[in-house]
Design a protein around this motif. Structure first.
Motif, short mmCIF file in Angstrom:
data_model
loop_
_atom_site.label_atom_id
_atom_site.label_comp_id
_atom_site.label_asym_id
_atom_site.label_seq_id
_atom_site.Cartn_x
_atom_site.Cartn_y
_atom_site.Cartn_z
N UNK A 247 69.93 71.84 12.56
CA UNK A 247 68.73 72.54 13.00
C UNK A 247 67.49 71.67 12.89
N UNK A 248 67.39 70.89 11.80
CA UNK A 248 66.25 69.99 11.62
C UNK A 248 66.20 68.95 12.73
N UNK A 249 67.33 68.34 13.04
CA UNK A 249 67.36 67.30 14.08
C UNK A 249 67.04 67.89 15.45
N UNK A 250 67.64 69.05 15.76
CA UNK A 250 67.42 69.67 17.07
C UNK A 250 65.97 70.11 17.25
N UNK A 251 65.26 70.35 16.15
CA UNK A 251 63.85 70.74 16.27
C UNK A 251 62.92 69.53 16.24
N UNK A 252 63.08 68.67 15.23
CA UNK A 252 62.10 67.60 15.00
C UNK A 252 62.13 66.57 16.13
N UNK A 253 63.31 66.18 16.57
CA UNK A 253 63.39 65.09 17.56
C UNK A 253 62.68 65.46 18.87
N UNK A 254 62.99 66.59 19.52
CA UNK A 254 62.29 66.88 20.79
C UNK A 254 60.81 67.18 20.61
N UNK A 255 60.42 67.92 19.55
CA UNK A 255 59.01 68.26 19.38
C UNK A 255 58.21 67.02 19.02
N UNK A 256 58.79 66.12 18.23
CA UNK A 256 58.10 64.88 17.91
C UNK A 256 57.94 64.01 19.16
N UNK A 257 58.95 64.02 20.02
CA UNK A 257 58.83 63.27 21.28
C UNK A 257 57.72 63.83 22.16
N UNK A 258 57.61 65.16 22.21
CA UNK A 258 56.54 65.79 22.99
C UNK A 258 55.17 65.41 22.43
N UNK A 259 55.08 65.36 21.09
CA UNK A 259 53.79 65.07 20.46
C UNK A 259 53.35 63.63 20.65
N UNK A 260 54.29 62.69 20.67
CA UNK A 260 53.94 61.28 20.69
C UNK A 260 54.16 60.60 22.03
N UNK A 261 54.72 61.32 23.01
CA UNK A 261 55.02 60.68 24.28
C UNK A 261 53.71 60.24 24.96
N UNK A 262 53.59 58.95 25.27
CA UNK A 262 52.32 58.47 25.87
C UNK A 262 52.07 59.13 27.23
N UNK A 263 50.80 59.37 27.51
CA UNK A 263 50.45 59.98 28.78
C UNK A 263 50.81 59.07 29.96
#
Length: 530
Positions: A247-263
């Motif tokens: 559950x931690x991996x399935x949540x943190x990985x995509x949400x962290x990618x959304x937060x840090x993905x360069x514009x």
């Protein structure tokens, strides 16, 4: 304390910026600020009431229901913080414009209550998110007092920073601020995912994926600064389970990618539907591979015929729904015992749910002696029965017998786990010097499955059922989650494709949100959300 401080700082600054943008607009338009403050105050009061109300409701529940309530609150908090991070990421550039447009519409209706309602709804969203998120963080914290102090400090600092930005005395790169705190809150929310899954297990809602993965006791020793950071702030336990890590991996990985993905790396609006379609296909393909490749697992098959000790050699069970037939072989003959549905019940044996039948009946006592000497009593009981004295009650005694026979059968999926037949004799003695009748009991097992064999079978069944349940996590539940994600991405792809296909037109005109010039200049907060 650190987690709640960051939560209070970020959420408080968001709410303060909203209030500052509305206040700056009203000053430019020579509108009174009193309705806005009424709305803000009502939203803050309602948010605090929601937090205390949820806490009171939880404390009034029994322990299992409290664990379930904490699971729900944790899940809602994770949804809120995720929505907050994604929303701020996508709407930060237009936040000022959207709020000004809403305030313009409220002023256009010509009522102070419309403006108060607009401020109320704008602040209530932030306040409600803060209440639920802080409540979930309090529940996961070992020191509620320091967690509450951190929240108060964070909110107070946010108010001071917001006021400084409003008056122009504070310069703050809000883009970096919200990105940095957003990354931190992703890990805090990931800890809430772990905590919610742990509470769900303790509430009895989640029983799969409970094998321990790694021992993090060395990383987070009790009473240390690292332990306070890893366990208290990030919510990572010292013994994470399989479902918690997943559950931690399935949540943190995509949400962290959304937060840090360069514009600069973001796809154009025309390519977004294609990207979503590729993601949907990848999720669906992964779900199919897991469902097909991971074995389903099966329970341990217990034999229907097992050996017994005592006055029989073996027993054979034939189960038909809630009724059963037990055949007992031994001494050159076979007995058939019918176990009706009325004698059936579900029981737990060594963590295994089993079917059990128990039938009790009185049997004739014609083969029992009607007279017993003192030596025969000692031979039956292994001692002189209580209430009988060899010196004053030498015997012989008249014996009256009542014999009760009990047959118990326990099965798992039709296989025999345990089977016993026991007799309980009620013996009443009279005469032989006894001043009054004496009653005593004598019990014995006629035949039974050896205890060691039953324990080994129960352990094997429990291990097989546990393995089958753990495999369902990978071949059923995880594919189901991936299929839901694939369906969501497919639906979003269809929506985005329709938006791209519809041409957008703009009508030139004046911006009603600019308002007339004011005698007292007010600083715009447009720069604060870029």
């Amino acid at each position: 304390m650190i987690a709640t401080l960051v939560i209070g700082l970020r959420e408080g600054l968001e709410a303060t910026l909203i209030v500052g943008i509305i206040a700056a607009f009203l000053r430019r338009n020579r509108a009174p600020l009193t309705p806005m403050w009424i709305g803000v105050g009502a939203a803050v009061a309602l948010s605090i009431a929601v937090g205390f109300g949820l806490q009171l409701v939880e404390q009034a529940l029994p322990q299992a229901e409290q664990e379930g309530m904490e699971t729900v609150i944790g899940a809602v908090a994770v949804v809120f913080v995720t929505g907050m991070i994604v929303w701020m990421r996508t709407h930060a550039r237009t936040l000022s414009k959207d709020l000004v447009a809403s305030a313009t519409a409220a002023l256009g209706r010509g009522t102070a209550w419309a403006l108060a309602g607009m401020a109320f709804l704008a602040v209530l969203k932030e306040g409600f998110e803060t209440s639920v998120f802080l409540l979930a963080t309090f529940q996961a914290s070992a020191d509620t007092g320091s967690a509450a102090l951190g929240a108060v400090i964070g909110i107070a600092v946010a108010v001071l920073i917001g006021y400084g930005i409003y008056t122009g005395g504070v310069k703050l790169d809000l883009g970096r601020f919200f990105t940095g705190t957003g990354v931190f809150l992703v890990f805090v929310a990931g800890g809430l995912v772990l905590t919610a899954l742990r509470h769900a297990h303790e509430a009895g809602w989640l029983v799969i994926g409970q094998q321990r993965t790694v021992d993090l006791g060395w990383l987070a020793p009790n009473g240390s600064l690292r332990g306070a950071l890893v366990t208290g702030v990030l919510g990572i336990p010292a013994d994470p389970r399989v479902v918690e890590v997943l559950g931690w991996v399935l949540y943190v990985v995509p949400v962290l990618a959304i937060s840090l993905w360069p514009r600069a790396w973001r796809p154009s609006p025309q390519r977004v539907p294609r990207v979503r379609a590729v993601l949907a296909a990848a999720f669906a393909a992964t779900a199919v591979v897991l469902a097909v490749a991971v074995p389903s697992g099966s329970g341990a098959d217990l034999p229907r015929t097992v050996a017994v000790s005592g006055d029989a050699r073996s027993v054979t069970a034939s189960v038909d729904g809630d009724s059963a037939v037990l055949r007992v072989a031994g001494s050159g003959r076979e007995a058939r015992i019918t176990l009706p549905a009325s004698a059936h019940r579900r029981v737990a044996r060594a963590g295994t749910t089993a079917d059990q039948w128990q039938v009790t009946e009185d049997v004739p006592s014609a083969d029992r002696p009607t007279s017993l000497t003192l030596d025969q009593l000692v031979g039956l009981f292994g001692r002189v029965p209580v209430g009988v004295s060899p010196s004053t009650n030498p015997g012989p005694f008249a014996a009256d017998w009542t014999v009760r026979d009990t047959v118990t059968l326990t099965t798992v999926d039709g296989g025999v786990l345990e089977a016993t037949r026991s007799e309980r004799d009620v013996l009443t003695l009279r005469g032989g010097g006894l001043p009054a009748a004496r009653t005593t009991t004598l019990g014995r097992d006629v035949w039974a499955v050896p205890t060691a064999d039953a324990d080994r079978a129960a352990t094997a069944v429990a291990a097989a059922q546990t393995r089958a349940a753990e495999l369902r996590l990978w071949n059923a539940w995880l594919p189901l989650v991936l299929l839901v994600a694939a369906a969501a991405q497919a639906a979003l792809a269809v929506r985005d494709r329709r938006r791209v296909s519809v041409p957008t037109t703009t009508t030139p005109g004046t911006d009603p949100s600019r308002g007339p010039p004011a005698d007292v200049p007010a600083r715009s907060l447009d720069h604060a959300v870029r």
